[in-house]
Design a protein around this motif. Structure first.
Motif, PDB file in Angstrom:
ATOM      1  N   PRO A  21       0.800  -1.226   0.000  1.00 18.29           N
ATOM      2  CA  PRO A  21       0.000   0.000   0.000  1.00 18.29           C
ATOM      3  C   PRO A  21       0.829   1.271   0.000  1.00 18.29           C
ATOM      4  O   PRO A  21       0.401   2.297  -0.546  1.00 18.29           O
ATOM      5  CB  PRO A  21      -0.832  -0.128   1.280  1.00 18.29           C
ATOM      6  CG  PRO A  21      -0.110  -1.111   2.137  1.00 18.29           C
ATOM      7  CD  PRO A  21       0.532  -2.069   1.190  1.00 18.29           C
ATOM      8  N   GLU A  22       2.020   1.220   0.600  1.00 20.71           N
ATOM      9  CA  GLU A  22       2.867   2.411   0.637  1.00 20.71           C
ATOM     10  C   GLU A  22       3.380   2.795  -0.750  1.00 20.71           C
ATOM     11  O   GLU A  22       3.793   3.931  -0.985  1.00 20.71           O
ATOM     12  CB  GLU A  22       4.048   2.187   1.596  1.00 20.71           C
ATOM     13  CG  GLU A  22       5.142   1.264   1.097  1.00 20.71           C
ATOM     14  CD  GLU A  22       4.776  -0.217   1.087  1.00 20.71           C
ATOM     15  OE1 GLU A  22       5.611  -1.025   0.616  1.00 20.71           O
ATOM     16  OE2 GLU A  22       3.680  -0.571   1.559  1.00 20.71           O
ATOM     17  N   LYS A  23       3.341   1.841  -1.700  1.00 24.05           N
ATOM     18  CA  LYS A  23       3.752   2.066  -3.090  1.00 24.05           C
ATOM     19  C   LYS A  23       2.554   1.940  -4.033  1.00 24.05           C
ATOM     20  O   LYS A  23       2.727   1.718  -5.233  1.00 24.05           O
ATOM     21  CB  LYS A  23       4.829   1.056  -3.498  1.00 24.05           C
ATOM     22  CG  LYS A  23       6.133   1.179  -2.726  1.00 24.05           C
ATOM     23  CD  LYS A  23       6.894   2.435  -3.140  1.00 24.05           C
ATOM     24  CE  LYS A  23       8.274   2.475  -2.501  1.00 24.05           C
ATOM     25  NZ  LYS A  23       9.041   3.667  -2.925  1.00 24.05           N
ATOM     26  N   PHE A  24       1.361   2.101  -3.501  1.00 22.33           N
ATOM     27  CA  PHE A  24       0.125   1.964  -4.282  1.00 22.33           C
ATOM     28  C   PHE A  24       0.076   0.624  -5.010  1.00 22.33           C
ATOM     29  O   PHE A  24      -0.440   0.510  -6.117  1.00 22.33           O
ATOM     30  CB  PHE A  24      -0.042   3.138  -5.263  1.00 22.33           C
ATOM     31  CG  PHE A  24      -0.134   4.466  -4.568  1.00 22.33           C
ATOM     32  CD1 PHE A  24      -1.294   4.856  -3.912  1.00 22.33           C
ATOM     33  CD2 PHE A  24       0.948   5.330  -4.566  1.00 22.33           C
ATOM     34  CE1 PHE A  24      -1.362   6.077  -3.252  1.00 22.33           C
ATOM     35  CE2 PHE A  24       0.886   6.555  -3.913  1.00 22.33           C
ATOM     36  CZ  PHE A  24      -0.273   6.928  -3.252  1.00 22.33           C
ATOM     37  N   ASN A  25       0.643  -0.396  -4.351  1.00 22.45           N
ATOM     38  CA  ASN A  25       0.634  -1.780  -4.836  1.00 22.45           C
ATOM     39  C   ASN A  25       1.326  -1.956  -6.176  1.00 22.45           C
ATOM     40  O   ASN A  25       1.009  -2.882  -6.940  1.00 22.45           O
ATOM     41  CB  ASN A  25      -0.803  -2.318  -4.895  1.00 22.45           C
ATOM     42  CG  ASN A  25      -1.480  -2.254  -3.547  1.00 22.45           C
ATOM     43  OD1 ASN A  25      -0.886  -2.599  -2.524  1.00 22.45           O
ATOM     44  ND2 ASN A  25      -2.710  -1.767  -3.513  1.00 22.45           N
ATOM     45  N   GLN A  30       9.007  -9.770  -7.613  1.00 23.53           N
ATOM     46  CA  GLN A  30       8.496 -10.719  -6.637  1.00 23.53           C
ATOM     47  C   GLN A  30       6.968 -10.767  -6.653  1.00 23.53           C
ATOM     48  O   GLN A  30       6.368 -11.838  -6.585  1.00 23.53           O
ATOM     49  CB  GLN A  30       8.984 -10.359  -5.235  1.00 23.53           C
ATOM     50  CG  GLN A  30       8.563 -11.384  -4.178  1.00 23.53           C
ATOM     51  CD  GLN A  30       9.174 -11.087  -2.824  1.00 23.53           C
ATOM     52  OE1 GLN A  30       9.858 -10.094  -2.652  1.00 23.53           O
ATOM     53  NE2 GLN A  30       8.925 -11.940  -1.855  1.00 23.53           N
ATOM     54  N   MET A  31       6.322  -9.606  -6.778  1.00 24.83           N
ATOM     55  CA  MET A  31       4.865  -9.598  -6.813  1.00 24.83           C
ATOM     56  C   MET A  31       4.339 -10.317  -8.053  1.00 24.83           C
ATOM     57  O   MET A  31       3.371 -11.076  -7.973  1.00 24.83           O
ATOM     58  CB  MET A  31       4.311  -8.177  -6.751  1.00 24.83           C
ATOM     59  CG  MET A  31       2.783  -8.142  -6.707  1.00 24.83           C
ATOM     60  SD  MET A  31       2.075  -6.477  -6.771  1.00 24.83           S
ATOM     61  CE  MET A  31       2.295  -5.960  -5.067  1.00 24.83           C
ATOM     62  N   GLN A  64       3.818  -0.647 -12.873  1.00 19.63           N
ATOM     63  CA  GLN A  64       5.167  -1.077 -12.534  1.00 19.63           C
ATOM     64  C   GLN A  64       5.833  -0.089 -11.578  1.00 19.63           C
ATOM     65  O   GLN A  64       5.733   1.133 -11.749  1.00 19.63           O
ATOM     66  CB  GLN A  64       6.008  -1.200 -13.806  1.00 19.63           C
ATOM     67  CG  GLN A  64       7.488  -1.428 -13.580  1.00 19.63           C
ATOM     68  CD  GLN A  64       7.794  -2.720 -12.859  1.00 19.63           C
ATOM     69  OE1 GLN A  64       7.129  -3.737 -13.083  1.00 19.63           O
ATOM     70  NE2 GLN A  64       8.803  -2.720 -11.994  1.00 19.63           N
ATOM     71  N   ASP A  65       6.509  -0.625 -10.552  1.00 23.34           N
ATOM     72  CA  ASP A  65       7.326   0.197  -9.655  1.00 23.34           C
ATOM     73  C   ASP A  65       8.572   0.619 -10.431  1.00 23.34           C
ATOM     74  O   ASP A  65       9.472  -0.194 -10.673  1.00 23.34           O
ATOM     75  CB  ASP A  65       7.695  -0.622  -8.415  1.00 23.34           C
ATOM     76  CG  ASP A  65       8.408   0.209  -7.363  1.00 23.34           C
ATOM     77  OD1 ASP A  65       9.027   1.229  -7.723  1.00 23.34           O
ATOM     78  OD2 ASP A  65       8.349  -0.176  -6.178  1.00 23.34           O
ATOM     79  N   ALA A 109       0.103  -1.081 -16.044  1.00 25.61           N
ATOM     80  CA  ALA A 109      -0.027  -2.532 -15.943  1.00 25.61           C
ATOM     81  C   ALA A 109      -1.078  -2.926 -14.915  1.00 25.61           C
ATOM     82  O   ALA A 109      -1.639  -4.021 -14.988  1.00 25.61           O
ATOM     83  CB  ALA A 109       1.323  -3.156 -15.589  1.00 25.61           C
ATOM     84  N   GLY A 110      -1.358  -2.046 -13.955  1.00 31.20           N
ATOM     85  CA  GLY A 110      -2.434  -2.311 -13.008  1.00 31.20           C
ATOM     86  C   GLY A 110      -3.780  -2.374 -13.702  1.00 31.20           C
ATOM     87  O   GLY A 110      -4.625  -3.213 -13.383  1.00 31.20           O
TER      88      GLY A 110
END
Length: 258
Positions: A21-25, A30-31, A64-65, A109-110
């Motif tokens: 949540p701190e990175k808006f998922n 890994q995810m 994507q982060d 991508a979300g």
């Protein structure tokens, strides 16, 4: 078992929650891998008859982060083939209904992952944005496959080319999502929807999903033949027998997913 997602099963529903949540998922390697593994786990589990896919906190998934890929040249093709493509393919290979519960922003991508789900529910406060063009990229993770099939080529091109953010209500109007619920009751409403799907003939739904997706790529004659094949399989299930018996006895069916 998982570090970037949560996985729990309740009343036939496997709830997969992206949990950064701190990175808006936002996605990390890994995810990507953990979501793929969780979908496989749900597919294999006889107690799971529906999958509810959502995000923790205020966002569904922001894409994507970028911090996970910064610091050098990126092999974009290899990146997608290794990390995203197997995950997206697993959404289709999982022959149980998958419901996206879009609780907040779904971007890049979300959004593509939400499109890969079979049904999309959204909070009234959710927003959706095909953000790739804003950094000079092309929609990936199935975005160029699912979006035009869901909303039509004209609207899909507009959303992809402009990067316009749209509200849940607008997404409902154009057919991008299936239902919008009040924010205060969204989690309960989404779970109720998933539980209803979990009470239906699971194997029959899996065959519906497989046949419809195949039908997108086949001609009429091939689709008719595949429907006959799928109907043979569905007609041999216990749920089909129960449905016919319940109809004859004028009562509600009690499906078991078998």
């Amino acid at each position: 078992m998982y570090e970037t997602i949560l996985y729990e099963v309740s009343e036939g529903v496997a709830v997969i929650t992206m949990n950064r949540p701190e990175k808006f998922n936002a996605f990390t390697e890994q995810m990507n891998k953990e979501i793929t593994a969780a979908l496989k786990q749900a597919q294999k589990s006889p107690e799971v008859r529906c999958i509810l896919f959502t995000g923790a906190g205020r966002a569904f998934n922001a894409g994507q982060d970028l911090g996970d890929v910064s610091g050098g040249n990126v092999d974009f093709g290899g990146f997608l083939r290794k990390r995203y493509n197997p995950m997206i393919l697993q959404f289709q290979k999982t022959e149980k209904p998958i419901v996206a519960a879009i609780n907040g922003v779904a971007a890049g991508a979300g959004l593509s992952v939400a499109l890969a789900c079979d049904i999309r529910l959204a909070s009234e406060k959710a927003s959706l944005v095909n953000a790739f063009v804003n950094i000079g990229l092309v929609p990936d993770s199935g975005g160029c496959y699912f979006l035009p099939r869901i909303v039509g080529i004209g609207k899909a091109l507009e959303l992809a080319m402009t990067g316009e953010k749209i509200s849940a209500e607008e997404a409902l109007r154009i057919g991008l999502i299936n239902q919008v619920y009040p924010a205060e009751s969204f989690q309960d409403d989404a779970m109720a929807y998933a539980r209803k799907l979990a009470s239906l003939p699971t194997r029959g739904i899996g065959l519906i999903k497989r046949t419809m997706y195949k039908g997108l790529e086949m001609g009429l004659e091939e689709t008719l033949e595949y429907e006959a094949f799928a109907q043979d399989a569905a007609g041999s299930t216990e749920d089909h027998k129960e449905g016919v018996t319940a109809f004859m006895e004028k009562r509600a069916p009690r499906f078991t997913g078998q």
